[in-house]
Structures are given as C-alpha cells and as structure tokens.
Motif scaffolding. Structure first.
Motif, PDB file in Angstrom:
ATOM      1  N   ALA A 170       0.821  -1.216   0.000  1.00 49.90           N
ATOM      2  CA  ALA A 170       0.000   0.000   0.000  1.00 49.90           C
ATOM      3  C   ALA A 170       0.853   1.263   0.000  1.00 49.90           C
ATOM      4  O   ALA A 170       0.549   2.232  -0.709  1.00 49.90           O
ATOM      5  CB  ALA A 170      -0.932  -0.007   1.213  1.00 49.90           C
ATOM      6  N   ALA A 171       1.934   1.280   0.794  1.00 51.15           N
ATOM      7  CA  ALA A 171       2.792   2.463   0.866  1.00 51.15           C
ATOM      8  C   ALA A 171       3.482   2.734  -0.471  1.00 51.15           C
ATOM      9  O   ALA A 171       3.662   3.887  -0.871  1.00 51.15           O
ATOM     10  CB  ALA A 171       3.835   2.290   1.964  1.00 51.15           C
ATOM     11  N   LYS A 172       3.867   1.675  -1.169  1.00 48.83           N
ATOM     12  CA  LYS A 172       4.494   1.837  -2.482  1.00 48.83           C
ATOM     13  C   LYS A 172       3.532   2.503  -3.452  1.00 48.83           C
ATOM     14  O   LYS A 172       3.907   3.400  -4.212  1.00 48.83           O
ATOM     15  CB  LYS A 172       4.927   0.469  -3.018  1.00 48.83           C
ATOM     16  CG  LYS A 172       5.654   0.541  -4.352  1.00 48.83           C
ATOM     17  CD  LYS A 172       6.108  -0.842  -4.812  1.00 48.83           C
ATOM     18  CE  LYS A 172       6.822  -0.757  -6.160  1.00 48.83           C
ATOM     19  NZ  LYS A 172       7.240  -2.110  -6.637  1.00 48.83           N
ATOM     20  N   ARG A 173       2.274   2.096  -3.402  1.00 55.99           N
ATOM     21  CA  ARG A 173       1.272   2.696  -4.278  1.00 55.99           C
ATOM     22  C   ARG A 173       1.024   4.154  -3.904  1.00 55.99           C
ATOM     23  O   ARG A 173       0.928   5.025  -4.773  1.00 55.99           O
ATOM     24  CB  ARG A 173      -0.027   1.892  -4.184  1.00 55.99           C
ATOM     25  CG  ARG A 173      -1.191   2.466  -4.989  1.00 55.99           C
ATOM     26  CD  ARG A 173      -0.917   2.443  -6.483  1.00 55.99           C
ATOM     27  NE  ARG A 173      -0.810   1.077  -6.995  1.00 55.99           N
ATOM     28  CZ  ARG A 173      -0.623   0.775  -8.271  1.00 55.99           C
ATOM     29  NH1 ARG A 173      -0.512   1.745  -9.153  1.00 55.99           N
ATOM     30  NH2 ARG A 173      -0.540  -0.487  -8.661  1.00 55.99           N
ATOM     31  N   HIS A 174       0.924   4.447  -2.608  1.00 52.65           N
ATOM     32  CA  HIS A 174       0.707   5.826  -2.169  1.00 52.65           C
ATOM     33  C   HIS A 174       1.908   6.714  -2.503  1.00 52.65           C
ATOM     34  O   HIS A 174       1.749   7.898  -2.799  1.00 52.65           O
ATOM     35  CB  HIS A 174       0.440   5.862  -0.653  1.00 52.65           C
ATOM     36  CG  HIS A 174      -1.002   5.669  -0.302  1.00 52.65           C
ATOM     37  ND1 HIS A 174      -1.949   6.649  -0.492  1.00 52.65           N
ATOM     38  CD2 HIS A 174      -1.657   4.599   0.215  1.00 52.65           C
ATOM     39  CE1 HIS A 174      -3.122   6.202  -0.103  1.00 52.65           C
ATOM     40  NE2 HIS A 174      -2.981   4.954   0.335  1.00 52.65           N
ATOM     41  N   ARG A 175       3.106   6.157  -2.425  1.00 53.46           N
ATOM     42  CA  ARG A 175       4.309   6.903  -2.784  1.00 53.46           C
ATOM     43  C   ARG A 175       4.244   7.336  -4.245  1.00 53.46           C
ATOM     44  O   ARG A 175       4.578   8.473  -4.597  1.00 53.46           O
ATOM     45  CB  ARG A 175       5.547   6.032  -2.538  1.00 53.46           C
ATOM     46  CG  ARG A 175       6.873   6.635  -2.994  1.00 53.46           C
ATOM     47  CD  ARG A 175       7.218   7.872  -2.214  1.00 53.46           C
ATOM     48  NE  ARG A 175       8.545   8.343  -2.525  1.00 53.46           N
ATOM     49  CZ  ARG A 175       9.020   9.552  -2.246  1.00 53.46           C
ATOM     50  NH1 ARG A 175       8.237  10.430  -1.618  1.00 53.46           N
ATOM     51  NH2 ARG A 175      10.233   9.903  -2.552  1.00 53.46           N
ATOM     52  N   ALA A 176       3.760   6.450  -5.109  1.00 51.54           N
ATOM     53  CA  ALA A 176       3.612   6.777  -6.530  1.00 51.54           C
ATOM     54  C   ALA A 176       2.562   7.863  -6.749  1.00 51.54           C
ATOM     55  O   ALA A 176       2.656   8.646  -7.705  1.00 51.54           O
ATOM     56  CB  ALA A 176       3.238   5.516  -7.316  1.00 51.54           C
ATOM     57  N   LEU A 177       1.586   7.938  -5.835  1.00 53.46           N
ATOM     58  CA  LEU A 177       0.530   8.950  -5.938  1.00 53.46           C
ATOM     59  C   LEU A 177       0.926  10.269  -5.272  1.00 53.46           C
ATOM     60  O   LEU A 177       0.167  11.231  -5.291  1.00 53.46           O
ATOM     61  CB  LEU A 177      -0.762   8.426  -5.290  1.00 53.46           C
ATOM     62  CG  LEU A 177      -1.402   7.198  -5.948  1.00 53.46           C
ATOM     63  CD1 LEU A 177      -2.555   6.676  -5.088  1.00 53.46           C
ATOM     64  CD2 LEU A 177      -1.892   7.530  -7.358  1.00 53.46           C
ATOM     65  N   GLY A 178       2.120  10.316  -4.653  1.00 50.89           N
ATOM     66  CA  GLY A 178       2.589  11.538  -3.990  1.00 50.89           C
ATOM     67  C   GLY A 178       1.980  11.758  -2.628  1.00 50.89           C
ATOM     68  O   GLY A 178       1.909  12.898  -2.145  1.00 50.89           O
ATOM     69  N   ASN A 179       1.556  10.679  -1.959  1.00 50.59           N
ATOM     70  CA  ASN A 179       0.860  10.797  -0.679  1.00 50.59           C
ATOM     71  C   ASN A 179       1.714  10.405   0.529  1.00 50.59           C
ATOM     72  O   ASN A 179       1.169  10.030   1.567  1.00 50.59           O
ATOM     73  CB  ASN A 179      -0.402   9.921  -0.677  1.00 50.59           C
ATOM     74  CG  ASN A 179      -1.460  10.412  -1.640  1.00 50.59           C
ATOM     75  OD1 ASN A 179      -1.438  11.566  -2.056  1.00 50.59           O
ATOM     76  ND2 ASN A 179      -2.371   9.542  -2.009  1.00 50.59           N
TER      77      ASN A 179
END
Length: 306
Positions: free
Chosen positions: A66-75
């Motif tokens: 989940a954190a990897k995906r949020h990192r890609a979203l700039g979150n």
C-alpha cells in the motif's frame, strides 16, 4: 485448518477474506486494520496475545504494498514518517510489555477487550462529529471555485486547535515541506509514542489512533496522513512483530495466509483514495472501529476463552 503455534482451528478462506478486506481498509485509510483483524482472530478463539502479535506480522507485508502505491501517488511525507518511527517503536515496546504483564496475570483477554471497545467507540464518536461538521461548513462554500480549493476542503473543523498546537514553540521546530507544516519535534514524537503504545497493546499499526492524530493534532492533509502512516507502519510494525515474536505471541502461519488476500486489497484501497476528499475519507472511516468494537463485544458475550 489447525495452526499449531496458537492452537487455533481457522479456515484459510476466512483468513484470506479478512486479509483482503483489511488490505482495502489499510490502503484507503492508512490504517493497519487491527480494529478488524484483532477482533476477527479473537472471534475464532485466538487468544488476544496471539491476535495482537500475529496482526502486526501480517500488517508489515500489506503496508509495503500500500505504501508503495501511495508513494507513486505523492501521498507520502518520508521525513515525517521516519521521525514518527522512532516514537512509535518506543511506544510499541511499552505496549508489548503491558501485554506480557497481563498475560502473566492471566487476564489479558478481558482487559484488552474492554480497552479496545472503549478506544474504538471513542475514535468513531469524535470523527463522526468532526467530519460531519467539516462537510456542513464546506457545503455551498465559494472555496470550491477558487485556487487551492482542494486544500481548503481538506481542512478540519478542529483546525483552530491544530493551529494552536502548531504554534507551540518547543524547540527544535521541524519543517515538513511535503505536508506544508512546521511543528515541534516533541509533539511529533508524542503522537507517534501514543500510537505505538496502542500498536503494541491492541495490535496492528494503530493507524486508527495515529492517522486521526496526524490530521487533528499535527495538521497533516488527510491524503498525506494516509500514505505517511502506511510508510511508518512498515518500520514500526516490523519492530513490533520482532518484539512479540521473541515473547511467543506471533503465529506466522496465520499471518502468511492473511497476507495472500491483503496484498491485493491494499492496492485497490490505495488507488481509491484519489476519488474522495479528505473529510469524506474521515467520515467513511467512522463505522470501521465500531465494527471492531461490535466483534469484541460478541467475543465477550459468547465467552471465547476468557
């Protein structure tokens, strides 16, 4: 299926479904989902000490996805997450030691159940009041038509208290460019420590404490609070898992089965945050701790190995 470490008989399908649902919740709300996972394991007859330790173990893998995906979203605010990890780890050890004390006293199931119900209900009550108040204030507001409207709509009706906390001059003051916040290091560490205590005591990453605290106390925008909390959970839950493992409180087989569903659900939840404003995310979060409280109440009434 029999899990010899915890001595529990649980269907792998049940564990995979619980993991999937918790993965969605974690990716969307930035929480470990322990308010669901812990009670869900407890409902199957797993003692609270195993429910807490095992929940921490399964959360690590899900949070990485989940954190990897949020990192890609700039979150993700990496600086904030790294600072909070120190306070959370210290708090998690305190929480784990409290579990050990209760385990030795033989009343771990009753005490943890009562504390979890009180915590979950209190969080939901506050967040439904705040989020509904914020949404009513934003309704019909001209903010939506001006530049910077998204940031304004994410502001909490609790903002006046948050601003007062941010103005407290307790050196060193830390600038967080990604979140647009300057605040005392000690306040960040205090919030992280409290979250860590609940993490070690009730299981999971304690995002149900830390995510709201990041929004209401530190003043972090909701989307960033979600992603940053997941990033921080990777570090703190890893330590919490290690601490509980050496105390004999982790059933790694249960954790691995739960992760089969959690890895998929976490990506779905993370992507979904793009389509909701901050107050709506907070309002949607409200029923979840209440569900956890209801499950715990059920285990108390039904008398699961109390």
């Amino acid at each position: 299926m029999y899990f010899p470490i915890s001595g529990a008989h649980i269907s792998p399908i049940y564990l995979a479904i619980v993991g999937f649902l918790i993965g969605i919740l974690g990716g969307f709300f930035g929480v470990g989902g322990s308010f669901i996972a812990g009670p869900a394991l407890r409902a199957m007859g797993v003692d609270w000490n195993f429910a807490v330790g095992t929940d921490l173990a399964h959360i690590v893998g899900k949070s990485v996805v989940a954190a990897k995906r949020h990192r890609a979203l700039g979150n993700v605010d990496l600086k904030l997450g790294l600072i909070m990890a120190f306070g959370t780890i210290a708090g998690a050890e305190v929480g784990a030691q409290l579990i050990q004390m209760l385990k030795r006293a033989g009343n771990v199931n009753v005490v943890v159940s009562i504390v979890s119900i009180a915590v979950y209900v209190s969080i939901s009550t506050f967040m439904i009041w705040e989020s509904r108040k914020t949404l009513s204030q934003n309704k019909g507001s001209p903010r939506g038509k001006v530049k910077g409207a998204k940031a304004k709509e994410d502001e909490s009706s609790f903002r006046h208290v948050t601003s007062s906390i941010q103005r407290l001059n307790l050196p060193p003051m830390i600038k967080l460019p990604a979140s647009g916040v300057t605040i005392s290091l000690w306040i960040i560490l205090f919030v992280a420590f409290i979250g860590g205590v609940f993490s070690g005591f009730l299981g999971g990453g304690a995002g149900y404490i830390r995510m709201p605290s990041m929004v209401y106390v530190l003043g972090i925008p909701t989307h960033l609070a979600v992603g940053t909390d997941l990033f921080e959970i990777i570090i703190s839950a890893s330590y919490g898992t290690f601490s509980h493992a050496i105390k004999g409180n982790v059933d790694i087989l249960i954790a691995l089965v739960m992760n089969t569903g959690a890895a998929i659900g976490a990506q779905i939840g993370a992507i979904s945050t793009q389509y909701f404003a901050g107050p709506k995310i907070r309002l949607a979060f409200v029923p979840l701790p209440l569900i956890g409280a209801a499950i715990v109440i059920y285990t108390l009434i039904s008398g699961h190995k109390l």
